[in-house]
Design a protein around this motif. Structure first.
Motif, short mmCIF file in Angstrom:
data_model
loop_
_atom_site.label_atom_id
_atom_site.label_comp_id
_atom_site.label_asym_id
_atom_site.label_seq_id
_atom_site.Cartn_x
_atom_site.Cartn_y
_atom_site.Cartn_z
N VAL A 1 37.25 36.49 24.72
CA VAL A 1 37.19 37.50 25.78
C VAL A 1 37.56 36.90 27.12
O VAL A 1 38.30 37.50 27.92
N LEU A 2 37.06 35.69 27.40
CA LEU A 2 37.38 35.02 28.66
C LEU A 2 38.87 34.69 28.74
O LEU A 2 39.50 34.87 29.79
N LEU A 3 39.44 34.22 27.65
CA LEU A 3 40.87 33.90 27.63
C LEU A 3 41.70 35.16 27.85
O LEU A 3 42.69 35.13 28.60
N ALA A 4 41.30 36.26 27.22
CA ALA A 4 42.02 37.52 27.41
C ALA A 4 41.96 37.97 28.86
O ALA A 4 42.96 38.45 29.42
N PHE A 5 40.81 37.81 29.48
CA PHE A 5 40.68 38.16 30.89
C PHE A 5 41.62 37.34 31.75
O PHE A 5 42.32 37.87 32.63
N LEU A 6 41.65 36.04 31.52
CA LEU A 6 42.51 35.17 32.34
C LEU A 6 43.98 35.54 32.16
O LEU A 6 44.73 35.62 33.14
N LEU A 7 44.39 35.77 30.92
CA LEU A 7 45.79 36.10 30.67
C LEU A 7 46.19 37.44 31.29
O LEU A 7 47.32 37.61 31.76
N CYS A 8 45.25 38.39 31.28
CA CYS A 8 45.58 39.73 31.76
C CYS A 8 45.44 39.88 33.27
O CYS A 8 46.19 40.65 33.88
N TRP A 9 44.50 39.14 33.88
CA TRP A 9 44.18 39.40 35.28
C TRP A 9 44.66 38.35 36.27
O TRP A 9 44.95 38.68 37.42
N VAL A 10 44.75 37.09 35.85
CA VAL A 10 45.18 36.06 36.80
C VAL A 10 46.57 36.34 37.37
O VAL A 10 46.77 36.22 38.59
N PRO A 11 47.56 36.74 36.56
CA PRO A 11 48.88 37.03 37.16
C PRO A 11 48.83 38.10 38.24
O PRO A 11 49.46 37.96 39.29
N PHE A 12 48.07 39.17 38.00
CA PHE A 12 48.01 40.23 39.00
C PHE A 12 47.30 39.76 40.27
O PHE A 12 47.73 40.08 41.38
N HIS A 13 46.21 39.02 40.11
CA HIS A 13 45.51 38.51 41.28
C HIS A 13 46.39 37.58 42.11
O HIS A 13 46.36 37.59 43.34
N ILE B 1 47.42 38.03 46.01
CA ILE B 1 47.19 37.00 47.03
C ILE B 1 48.48 36.68 47.77
O ILE B 1 48.50 36.52 49.01
N ILE B 2 49.59 36.60 47.03
CA ILE B 2 50.88 36.36 47.69
C ILE B 2 51.24 37.51 48.62
O ILE B 2 51.75 37.32 49.72
N GLU B 3 50.95 38.75 48.18
CA GLU B 3 51.22 39.90 49.04
C GLU B 3 50.36 39.87 50.30
O GLU B 3 50.81 40.27 51.38
N LEU B 4 49.13 39.40 50.18
CA LEU B 4 48.29 39.25 51.36
C LEU B 4 48.88 38.25 52.34
O LEU B 4 48.81 38.44 53.57
N LEU B 5 49.47 37.20 51.82
CA LEU B 5 50.12 36.22 52.69
C LEU B 5 51.30 36.84 53.43
O LEU B 5 51.59 36.50 54.58
N TYR B 6 52.00 37.77 52.77
CA TYR B 6 53.08 38.49 53.45
C TYR B 6 52.52 39.40 54.54
O TYR B 6 53.08 39.49 55.64
N ARG B 7 51.41 40.08 54.25
CA ARG B 7 50.80 40.95 55.25
C ARG B 7 50.34 40.16 56.48
O ARG B 7 50.40 40.65 57.60
N LEU B 8 49.84 38.94 56.22
CA LEU B 8 49.41 38.08 57.31
C LEU B 8 50.57 37.32 57.94
O LEU B 8 50.37 36.52 58.85
N LYS B 9 51.80 37.56 57.41
CA LYS B 9 53.04 36.96 57.90
C LYS B 9 53.05 35.43 57.78
O LYS B 9 53.72 34.74 58.54
N VAL B 10 52.30 34.93 56.77
CA VAL B 10 52.38 33.51 56.45
C VAL B 10 53.66 33.25 55.67
O VAL B 10 54.33 32.22 55.84
N LEU B 11 54.04 34.20 54.78
CA LEU B 11 55.30 34.14 54.04
C LEU B 11 56.24 35.21 54.57
O LEU B 11 55.82 36.30 54.92
N THR C 1 63.47 37.70 49.39
CA THR C 1 63.83 37.69 47.98
C THR C 1 62.59 37.68 47.10
O THR C 1 62.49 38.43 46.12
N LEU C 2 61.63 36.84 47.43
CA LEU C 2 60.38 36.79 46.69
C LEU C 2 59.61 38.09 46.85
O LEU C 2 59.01 38.58 45.89
N ARG C 3 59.68 38.70 48.04
CA ARG C 3 58.99 39.96 48.28
C ARG C 3 59.50 41.06 47.35
O ARG C 3 58.73 41.85 46.81
#
Length: 358
Positions: A252-264, A268-278, A282-284
């Motif tokens: 169950v823990l492995l399934a959670f990591l595989l399903c949720w870590v990519p989205f999180h 987080i990367i999108e938050l960095l764009y909102r904060l204008k760190v990135l 192209t990546l956006r």
């Protein structure tokens, strides 16, 4: 667990409501037009996932709750996890319909808050039930002698109450700040946060639903694997019951990591764009595609968990057979015995009648 729709819908509704130019100014990157088939496909995927999730999680809850034997501590946590997944799956159809309508909201302000409250509560409750279940396995295998009180049913029930209460408390901003906004020039209404609140909410969501609990789960899982490895080296296998429960929890823990870590990570990367760190455009653009794929993968985790219970959970399968098959077998045996008794009675009466006539 974590609700992709909170950020996904907000991004798309802001594009639809304010136009591509405003969104480009906010992020520094232009966003192209999204084709209609994307929304249609998204609606269909969410509806299918929701239907499967509701049926499978109801099945899991019926086994855990209706069986005559009491749930173990691990099963208590897993049943509450199934309840949290069922909560998410039950309200997903509203977001599916909204997604098919380019995230325009047609269900009113009250449902706007209630639907998002249920989704955000799933964000927090699911991850912290996994924290509890990983800690339970840690105490069972790493600290078995000093953790009897921590692994009691009383403590487990208290932990579940605290998780539900904490999830509700952390979801309060959703009740306060989620609202419907109508744009007359588009003749559409959207359910979203105001731009001033949205950034703070997403930071809080990422912190409490991913950044804080992930190290706890990782530490417990690492110690669990070390303990199992040591026992195998000493040729002293763990108790069969504990071993099966641990194997299910790890799956169950492995399934959670595989399903949720990519989205999180995408969030987080999108938050960095909102904060204008990135600022790389192209990546956006690639993040927009990844968000859609990973969102469906994250939702699918609520469907995958019940499947894992059936495949990996030997005790769960045993309970399911006893709950659903035993009554049928009992009825069959009773019917068979009744038939045999009727035949025996008929033969006895025939024999007596022959004696009388003779």
């Amino acid at each position: 667990m974590t609700s992709p729709s909170t950020s996904f819908a907000a991004n798309f509704s802001s594009v639809a409501a304010h136009g591509h130019q405003n969104q480009a100014n906010a992020t520094g990157c232009p966003i192209g037009k999204t084709e209609d088939w994307v929304y249609t496909a998204l609606e269909a995927n969410i509806l299918v996932i929701s239907a499967l999730g509701i049926g499978l999680n109801l099945f899991v809850l019926s086994v855990f709750c209706c069986h005559r034997k009491r749930c173990t501590v691990a099963e208590l946590y897993l049943s509450n996890l199934a309840a949290a997944d069922l909560l998410l799956m039950s309200f997903l159809p509203f977001w599916a319909v909204s997604a098919g309508n380019r995230f325009a909201w047609a269900f009113g302000g009250a449902l706007c808050r209630v639907v998002n409250l249920s989704i955000v509560m799933n964000v927090y409750c699911s991850i912290y039930f996994l924290v509890l279940v990983s800690m339970d396995r840690y105490w069972a295998l790493v600290k078995p002698l000093s953790s009897e009180k921590m692994r009691s049913a009383k403590f487990a029930k208290l932990g579940c109450v605290l998780v539900w209460g904490g999830g509700l408390l952390l979801s309060v901003p959703t009740i306060i700040y989620r609202e419907t906004t109508t744009y007359p020039h588009l003749n559409q209404t959207y359910c979203s946060f105001s731009s001033e609140v949205q950034l703070g909410f997403e930071v809080m969501l990422s912190a409490f639903s991913f950044i804080i609990p992930l190290p706890i789960i990782s530490f417990c899982t690492w110690k669990i694997l070390q303990a199992l490895n040591k026992r195998l080296r000493r040729a002293s296998k763990p108790q069969q019951k504990e071993h099966k429960a641990t194997r299910l929890i790890l799956a169950v823990l492995l399934a959670f990591l595989l399903c949720w870590v990519p989205f999180h990570l995408v969030r987080i990367i999108e938050l960095l764009y909102r904060l204008k760190v990135l600022k790389e455009c192209t990546l956006r653009a690639a993040l927009g595609v990844c968000r859609q794929v990973f969102m469906n993968l994250a939702y699918f985790n609520s469907v995958l968990n019940p499947i894992l219970y059936v495949i990996m959970g030997g005790n769960f399968r045993k309970k399911a057979r006893e709950l659903f098959l035993s009554p049928a077998r009992t009825m069959s045996i009773r019917t068979g015995n009744s038939s045999l008794n009727s035949k025996g009675t008929f033969r006895l009466r025939s024999a007596r009648l022959k004696n009388i006539l003779s």
